[in-house]
Write a protein that holds these residues in place. Structure first.
Motif, PDB file in Angstrom:
ATOM      1  N   LEU A 152       0.865  -1.171   0.000  1.00  0.00           N
ATOM      2  CA  LEU A 152       0.000   0.000   0.000  1.00  0.00           C
ATOM      3  C   LEU A 152       0.906   1.227   0.000  1.00  0.00           C
ATOM      4  CD1 LEU A 152      -2.676  -1.036   2.669  1.00  0.00           C
ATOM      5  CD2 LEU A 152      -2.736  -1.344   0.186  1.00  0.00           C
ATOM      6  N   VAL A 153       0.755   2.074  -1.005  1.00  0.00           N
ATOM      7  CA  VAL A 153       1.657   3.213  -1.169  1.00  0.00           C
ATOM      8  C   VAL A 153       1.347   4.266  -0.101  1.00  0.00           C
ATOM      9  CG1 VAL A 153       2.484   4.987  -2.736  1.00  0.00           C
ATOM     10  CG2 VAL A 153       1.795   2.748  -3.638  1.00  0.00           C
ATOM     11  N   ALA A 154       2.380   4.644   0.658  1.00  0.00           N
ATOM     12  CA  ALA A 154       2.223   5.612   1.739  1.00  0.00           C
ATOM     13  C   ALA A 154       2.191   7.036   1.195  1.00  0.00           C
ATOM     14  CB  ALA A 154       3.363   5.455   2.745  1.00  0.00           C
ATOM     15  N   PRO A 155       1.655   7.995   1.965  1.00  0.00           N
ATOM     16  CA  PRO A 155       1.668   9.402   1.542  1.00  0.00           C
ATOM     17  C   PRO A 155       3.097   9.893   1.312  1.00  0.00           C
ATOM     18  CG  PRO A 155       0.150   9.094   3.364  1.00  0.00           C
ATOM     19  CD  PRO A 155       0.890   7.803   3.217  1.00  0.00           C
TER      20      PRO A 155
ATOM     21  N   TRP B  48     -10.741  -3.905   2.250  1.00  0.00           N
ATOM     22  CA  TRP B  48      -9.927  -4.361   3.368  1.00  0.00           C
ATOM     23  C   TRP B  48      -8.616  -4.907   2.847  1.00  0.00           C
ATOM     24  CZ3 TRP B  48     -13.709  -7.819   6.693  1.00  0.00           C
ATOM     25  CH2 TRP B  48     -14.741  -7.022   7.176  1.00  0.00           C
ATOM     26  N   ALA B  49      -7.587  -4.794   3.673  1.00  0.00           N
ATOM     27  CA  ALA B  49      -6.286  -5.373   3.322  1.00  0.00           C
ATOM     28  C   ALA B  49      -5.624  -5.896   4.593  1.00  0.00           C
ATOM     29  CB  ALA B  49      -5.396  -4.339   2.648  1.00  0.00           C
TER      30      ALA B  49
ATOM     31  N   VAL C 127      -6.513  -3.400   7.693  1.00  0.00           N
ATOM     32  CA  VAL C 127      -6.799  -1.987   7.525  1.00  0.00           C
ATOM     33  C   VAL C 127      -7.908  -1.837   6.493  1.00  0.00           C
ATOM     34  CG1 VAL C 127      -4.505  -1.189   8.197  1.00  0.00           C
ATOM     35  CG2 VAL C 127      -4.960  -1.760   5.807  1.00  0.00           C
ATOM     36  N   VAL C 128      -8.581  -0.689   6.524  1.00  0.00           N
ATOM     37  CA  VAL C 128      -9.671  -0.425   5.591  1.00  0.00           C
ATOM     38  C   VAL C 128      -9.451   0.929   4.934  1.00  0.00           C
ATOM     39  CG1 VAL C 128     -11.116   0.613   7.379  1.00  0.00           C
ATOM     40  CG2 VAL C 128     -12.189  -0.377   5.353  1.00  0.00           C
TER      41      VAL C 128
ATOM     42  N   TRP D 228      -5.687   4.605   4.484  1.00  0.00           N
ATOM     43  CA  TRP D 228      -5.841   3.252   5.020  1.00  0.00           C
ATOM     44  C   TRP D 228      -5.777   3.337   6.546  1.00  0.00           C
ATOM     45  CZ3 TRP D 228      -7.154  -0.813   2.126  1.00  0.00           C
ATOM     46  CH2 TRP D 228      -6.924  -0.776   0.744  1.00  0.00           C
ATOM     47  N   GLU D 229      -6.845   2.899   7.220  1.00  0.00           N
ATOM     48  CA  GLU D 229      -6.904   2.983   8.663  1.00  0.00           C
ATOM     49  C   GLU D 229      -7.135   1.600   9.261  1.00  0.00           C
ATOM     50  OE1 GLU D 229      -9.823   5.808   9.833  1.00  0.00           O
ATOM     51  OE2 GLU D 229      -8.758   7.524   8.955  1.00  0.00           O
TER      52      GLU D 229
END
Length: 363
Positions: free
Chosen positions: A58-61, A92-93, A102-103, A109-110
């Motif tokens: 998941l690509v971060a900010p 979801w991941a 996380v969702v 993604w939280e």
């Protein structure tokens, strides 16, 4: 006909399309990237140096390099290049690096918080059961504040029920405190887990304490018991008015005072001591004498002591050498005292400040 599907944006076959396998394969690759989504991490802003085939992140900010502009997307390494799948809200991941889900909220993604309401039970480090629906096995438990104080509540349905804390050794009870079968807070102890002793119980209306650890009566001197304020003595009741009931002290330990007839001291055990400084006048039988009315009356037998001559006495028209035997009368309220002369006594003789004392009982 649209070119892509409405949810996952998969490419759709078009009428009379050539090389249909390209479109189908592209759709399958997108499905593989998005379905059963398990990623390595969600903290990277740049690709790893040596990614493996099919590896997902998941690509971060703040993404840079090959990931620039793809913040929040699912990055999939496929055949030497990175593919990016934009998530839809609610995806979801599973994040392997964190061991949790996380969702995607639409902007980030939280961590997915599970619904913990109305759980049938919860076991932490151990298993719960139908009675112990919350079970914990650990070296310690911490209940802390959220900015101020912290209160733990143990509630019961009726006064006859139990709301308590039970302390055990190898699953056998040794101590219990709380509301056990009543609304009076109590502390119970047991040596073997079956026979219990109520050591302390606190009355909810008065706050008064009772139990096996508390003195049961004024005559109770059992070692290890706590003394009741109304059965013992302290600075608050050591001095005051003495009294008895059935031979047991019920008032202060010591009472003292004075009147025009002298001073008195009363003890809780019934002892009374009276003292006075008396003036004795010449009598008809070659003596000096006087009547002493006690500062407080005696009951029963009492002993009176008269000291003469003494250094504090004053002799008027006589001298100390003229007197010998002391004689006394009887009475619980007053007593007649005489000093017998051994030489003729002047009719005007007086002995002043003769110290006298009496000891006996006030009850």
């Amino acid at each position: 006909m649209p070119d892509t599907s409405p949810i996952l944006a998969l490419p759709l076959l078009q009428p009379a399309q050539a090389q249909k396998h390209v479109t189908v394969n592209e759709a399958l690759l997108l499905l593989e990237a998005a379905v059963q989504l398990v990623v390595e991490d969600r903290s990277r802003t740049a690709p790893p140096a040596e990614p493996g085939q099919g590896q997902r992140h998941l690509v971060a900010p703040g993404a840079v390099g090959d990931w620039a502009g793809q913040e929040g997307a699912v990055a999939v390494f496929d055949s030497g290049v990175w593919r990016f799948v934009p998530p839809a809200p609610g995806w979801w991941a599973e994040v392997r690096a964190e061991g949790r889900q996380v969702v995607w909220t639409g902007s980030a993604w939280e961590i997915r918080q599970p619904d913990l309401d109305q759980l049938p039970g919860l076991g932490i480090g151990t298993a719960h059961d139908a009675v112990n629906r919350l079970a914990l096995a650990a070296e310690a438990s911490l209940f802390s504040h959220a900015g101020a104080g912290h209160q733990m509540k143990v509630n019961k349905a009726t006064p006859a029920d139990t709301a308590s804390l039970l302390f055990q050794t190898n699953w056998s009870g040794r101590a219990e405190m709380g509301l056990s079968g009543s609304d009076a807070w109590a502390l119970k102890v047991s040596a073997e887990g079956s026979a219990w002793i109520e050591a302390l119980a606190v009355d909810g209306a008065t706050g008064h304490v009772s139990g096996a650890a508390v003195q049961a009566s004024a005559s109770d001197v059992t070692p290890g018991r706590l003394m009741r304020a109304d059965y013992g003595y302290s600075p608050g009741n050591l001095l005051g008015e003495v009294s008895q009931s059935g031979g047991q002290p019920t008032g202060a330990a010591i009472q003292s005072g004075s009147t025009a007839n002298g001073s008195f001291l009363r003890l809780a055990d019934g002892t009374q001591i009276c003292t006075h400084s008396l003036t004795m006048l010449a009598g008809a039988y070659n003596n000096v004498g006087g009547t002493w009315t006690f500062a407080q009356p005696f009951v029963g037998t009492r002993s009176v002591s008269l000291t003469a001559p003494n250094s504090g006495s004053d002799y008027i028209n006589c001298s100390a050498s003229q007197f010998g035997l002391c004689r006394q009368g009887s009475g619980g309220v007053s007593v007649v005292l005489n000093l017998t002369g051994i030489t003729p006594i002047d009719p005007a003789a007086q002995v002043r400040n003769v110290r006298v004392s009496a000891i006996g009982r006030w009850v």
